[in-house]
Design an enzyme around this catalytic site. Sequence first.
Site, PDB file in Angstrom:
ATOM      1  N   HIS A 391       0.384  -1.569   0.305  1.00  0.00           N
ATOM      2  CA  HIS A 391      -0.568   0.265   0.443  1.00  0.00           C
ATOM      3  C   HIS A 391       0.925   1.657  -0.300  1.00  0.00           C
ATOM      4  O   HIS A 391       1.864   1.377  -0.003  1.00  0.00           O
ATOM      5  CB  HIS A 391      -0.832  -0.372   1.278  1.00  0.00           C
ATOM      6  CG  HIS A 391      -0.042   0.152   2.559  1.00  0.00           C
ATOM      7  ND1 HIS A 391       0.260   1.189   2.907  1.00  0.00           N
ATOM      8  CD2 HIS A 391       0.042  -1.568   3.623  1.00  0.00           C
ATOM      9  CE1 HIS A 391       1.052   0.903   4.640  1.00  0.00           C
ATOM     10  NE2 HIS A 391       0.419  -0.700   4.600  1.00  0.00           N
ATOM     11  N   CYS A 407       2.719  -4.385   6.255  1.00  0.00           N
ATOM     12  CA  CYS A 407       2.793  -4.677   5.323  1.00  0.00           C
ATOM     13  C   CYS A 407       3.299  -4.466   4.756  1.00  0.00           C
ATOM     14  O   CYS A 407       5.198  -3.564   4.912  1.00  0.00           O
ATOM     15  CB  CYS A 407       1.902  -3.813   5.188  1.00  0.00           C
ATOM     16  SG  CYS A 407       0.027  -4.559   5.375  1.00  0.00           S
TER      17      CYS A 407
END
Length: 432
Positions: A391, A407
Amino acid sequence: MFALLASASTGAHAQVRDAQVYYDAQGNRVIVDAVTGEVVSIEPAEPPQPRYQRERRPRQWQDDSVYDDPELEQYERRRYERAYPDDGYRQYPDELYPDEQQAPRQQPRVVERTPLPEPSEPKAIQQAPANSGDSVIDLGKAPATNPTIQSAIKEDVAGLQVLLDRVGASPGVIDGRFGSNVDRALENYRALTGQPLKSTDTIKIKEQLSATGGDAIIDYMITAEDAAGPFVASVPEDYSEKAKLDRLGYTSVPEMLAERFHMDEKFLRSLNPDANFNRAGTIIRVTNIGKNVTKPVARIIADKGNKQVRAYGEDGKLVVAYPATIGSAETPSPTGTHTISRVVTDPGYTYNPKVNFKQGQNDKVLNIPPGPNGPVGNVWIALDKPTYGVHGTPEPSKIGKTESHGCVRLTNWDAMELAKLVKPGVTVEFVE
């Protein structure tokens, strides 16, 4: 570097009232207007001669004095010694200096300066301390601290970063600074182009800039749409406060334009120190980043050790490479190989302290609105492992330099480019 010292001005040897004579480190004779401080002329230095020939002192100094005035003789000898303090060829007795045997002679004051400007430019005279007997021409700060030179160096580094960005070897934010992100991008440049590139090879960098899109920095006119926004007043740190907003948008025109042109906001502002970013029609200087990569990606490597995401095509060749923040010791990233399940642009974010991590004092589920300043930026590339994905970020300047909550975090523009190159089923392999 120059060290400029004023010649003495005493008795019969006083200078002309409206001019002063100085000598620079190369021996050039510099004549300065005593009233305005402007350089009148610069007379080239005579060819260097042996030290004992630099100034003809009377041979009679070795024997009887040829001066009728003892004070004048003493002045001439002091003037020579002051001009050449390291001259060991001294053949006159120390007893002629009774005052200097009580206190050491004060050495001439020397100031290192930048090269002497053109004669037409005004010069500022800085007086030396009292009793020094000298005056010094202040030519400004040394090159290492000169803002103009620093700015030129930053723009040269930014040019290299623009070139790397154009070919798909992303340096992250373009900020005019060297660092680990640039070092790894240079390695990726070679893998992408088959050609090595040195950060010091300015000729090749300029040639490649010309071949890939032209100048690294160009002019841009702020439009009415740019100035209109909409913008948010500020972005709170606390997630419960974020959840109260309708959108986590940009806070200013410079922040928005910095992301559009892949720049660090501080660097953008430094290129345009006097610009009114809120006025449509303002001309500013921005980076000329070129077009996004369009070749599809079939496989992604998330390199934890090198803090890199490298994407490869069906033919096995490198397509793009990005600096990345991948996990942390507290919340490590996944291991092994996973696949992309979906791609979402402008995503909201669901905060669940029981599933994700604990932020502040928040212990309830919160729905964080979308926007480039949201926790996952403006792109979410979900993996088949729940709650994990690739992301964007609200803080692009920290990519590759901090940790994430497990992440894979990229700059918003790199995440957006990658989102257009992948589809569900593309593999993401995590390696150490």
